[in-house]
Design a protein around this motif. Sequence first.
Motif, PDB file in Angstrom:
ATOM      1  N   ASN A 163     -46.728  50.481 -39.570  1.00 51.74           N
ATOM      2  CA  ASN A 163     -46.512  50.757 -40.999  1.00 51.74           C
ATOM      3  C   ASN A 163     -45.205  51.539 -41.146  1.00 51.74           C
ATOM      4  O   ASN A 163     -45.114  52.676 -40.674  1.00 51.74           O
ATOM      5  CB  ASN A 163     -47.698  51.565 -41.536  1.00 51.74           C
ATOM      6  CG  ASN A 163     -47.545  51.868 -43.009  1.00 51.74           C
ATOM      7  OD1 ASN A 163     -46.784  52.749 -43.393  1.00 51.74           O
ATOM      8  ND2 ASN A 163     -48.252  51.115 -43.829  1.00 51.74           N
ATOM      9  N   PRO A 164     -44.185  50.940 -41.796  1.00 53.26           N
ATOM     10  CA  PRO A 164     -42.849  51.555 -41.786  1.00 53.26           C
ATOM     11  C   PRO A 164     -42.839  52.967 -42.379  1.00 53.26           C
ATOM     12  O   PRO A 164     -42.146  53.849 -41.872  1.00 53.26           O
ATOM     13  CB  PRO A 164     -41.999  50.609 -42.645  1.00 53.26           C
ATOM     14  CG  PRO A 164     -42.761  49.336 -42.685  1.00 53.26           C
ATOM     15  CD  PRO A 164     -44.208  49.675 -42.538  1.00 53.26           C
ATOM     16  N   GLU A 165     -43.643  53.178 -43.420  1.00 58.24           N
ATOM     17  CA  GLU A 165     -43.634  54.478 -44.079  1.00 58.24           C
ATOM     18  C   GLU A 165     -44.266  55.552 -43.191  1.00 58.24           C
ATOM     19  O   GLU A 165     -43.692  56.626 -42.982  1.00 58.24           O
ATOM     20  CB  GLU A 165     -44.421  54.335 -45.382  1.00 58.24           C
ATOM     21  CG  GLU A 165     -44.061  55.331 -46.439  1.00 58.24           C
ATOM     22  CD  GLU A 165     -44.963  55.144 -47.659  1.00 58.24           C
ATOM     23  OE1 GLU A 165     -45.054  53.998 -48.168  1.00 58.24           O
ATOM     24  OE2 GLU A 165     -45.574  56.142 -48.072  1.00 58.24           O
ATOM     25  N   LEU A 166     -45.442  55.248 -42.640  1.00 61.34           N
ATOM     26  CA  LEU A 166     -46.095  56.223 -41.759  1.00 61.34           C
ATOM     27  C   LEU A 166     -45.247  56.447 -40.512  1.00 61.34           C
ATOM     28  O   LEU A 166     -45.083  57.582 -40.048  1.00 61.34           O
ATOM     29  CB  LEU A 166     -47.512  55.739 -41.384  1.00 61.34           C
ATOM     30  CG  LEU A 166     -48.314  56.677 -40.470  1.00 61.34           C
ATOM     31  CD1 LEU A 166     -48.499  58.063 -41.089  1.00 61.34           C
ATOM     32  CD2 LEU A 166     -49.690  56.085 -40.134  1.00 61.34           C
ATOM     33  N   TYR A 167     -44.677  55.355 -39.974  1.00 62.20           N
ATOM     34  CA  TYR A 167     -43.827  55.494 -38.777  1.00 62.20           C
ATOM     35  C   TYR A 167     -42.686  56.473 -39.049  1.00 62.20           C
ATOM     36  O   TYR A 167     -42.413  57.376 -38.253  1.00 62.20           O
ATOM     37  CB  TYR A 167     -43.278  54.128 -38.348  1.00 62.20           C
ATOM     38  CG  TYR A 167     -42.648  54.173 -36.969  1.00 62.20           C
ATOM     39  CD1 TYR A 167     -43.390  53.874 -35.828  1.00 62.20           C
ATOM     40  CD2 TYR A 167     -41.322  54.563 -36.799  1.00 62.20           C
ATOM     41  CE1 TYR A 167     -42.833  53.949 -34.569  1.00 62.20           C
ATOM     42  CE2 TYR A 167     -40.750  54.644 -35.537  1.00 62.20           C
ATOM     43  CZ  TYR A 167     -41.509  54.333 -34.429  1.00 62.20           C
ATOM     44  OH  TYR A 167     -40.953  54.431 -33.180  1.00 62.20           O
TER      45      TYR A 167
END
Length: 332
Positions: free
Chosen positions: A151-155
């Motif tokens: 998940n790009p945001e959590l990453y």
Amino acid sequence: MTRDEIIVWLEEDNPRKLEELYAEADAVRLAAVGDEVHIRALVEISNHCARDCYYCGLRRDNTVLKRYRMTQDEILECVRAAAARGRKTMVLQSGEDPKLTPEWVAELLRKIKNETDIAVTLSLGEYTHEGYAEMKAAGADRYLLKQETVNPELYANLHPDMKVENRIRCLEWLIELGFQTGSGMMIGLPGQTAEVIADDILFIKKMQFDMCGIGPFIPNPDTPMAADAQGALDMTLKAVALTRIAVPHLLMPATTAAGTVDPDGRRRALLCGANVIMPNATPLKYRALYNIYPNRQGIDDAEVDSMERIGELLKSIGRTISDGYGHSYKKK
Ligand code: 5AD
């Protein structure tokens, strides 16, 4: 199982229903990979790290941590000792230490392969394609690089200055270069929803990794995430079980982190999909310095002592210890 079905299971909290899920995962594990449990001795060769991941005690901004880097001779001594105890495989892990250049790693691998008949797994972080190729040419068999989350945001919230695209590209290179490749994730991160975990399980399925490690997040007091809540064992077990059902051939450790949040954690993971245990074989004088998270299970145990306990645990649940290399079960 569809994404929606995985999400429903991750949100299930009826213990009786969960027993059904765990039993199904256990049956899939038995049918696909049998009763053998693989032992991977872990040597933590350096705690230097150029990265600054918010959850990890090895992060470069953690100035209270004393740093160490084992010499090639020290590492070889550990490998020899493991080989003499009959180990046919081991894992070399470190922070992202710029001193561990591909040339240095390749030199070490050639020495290991020259002296012993041991399958070597590396877990040293991100390198270039050329870097990984050099390690492979020098005899590395496997590589572990957890995706943590796709998940790009959590990453981005967890990893300053790192991009999930790079992480995925590294994993693609490793597979393409012929490494047996492992990934995985932490469970219980702040902002990690059931949807996020489901997408990570589906990513593991899409990539058809050989190995996958799933453990609870454990807050480290010397990091910016000190005040966040610890990941729950139950959610971790659900993720382990669902991942086993989604990808039956996987080698999946009952993680040390699972054993750290609950004394029964590793046994329970072995009963819902796990089939690997990774005893710590780092020299005791360095062990406490590899402080990813606090109170790691087995922190002061010599590897022989943990092996005795692991032997008893496996016997109590009717599982056997593999005496092989523990290569991938994936059909080529
Ligand atoms: N809690 C649990 N696991 C952690 N890791 C790093 N920091 C933590 C933490 N605070 C895990 C990550 C990493 C592996 C080496 O250890 O999944 O990839």
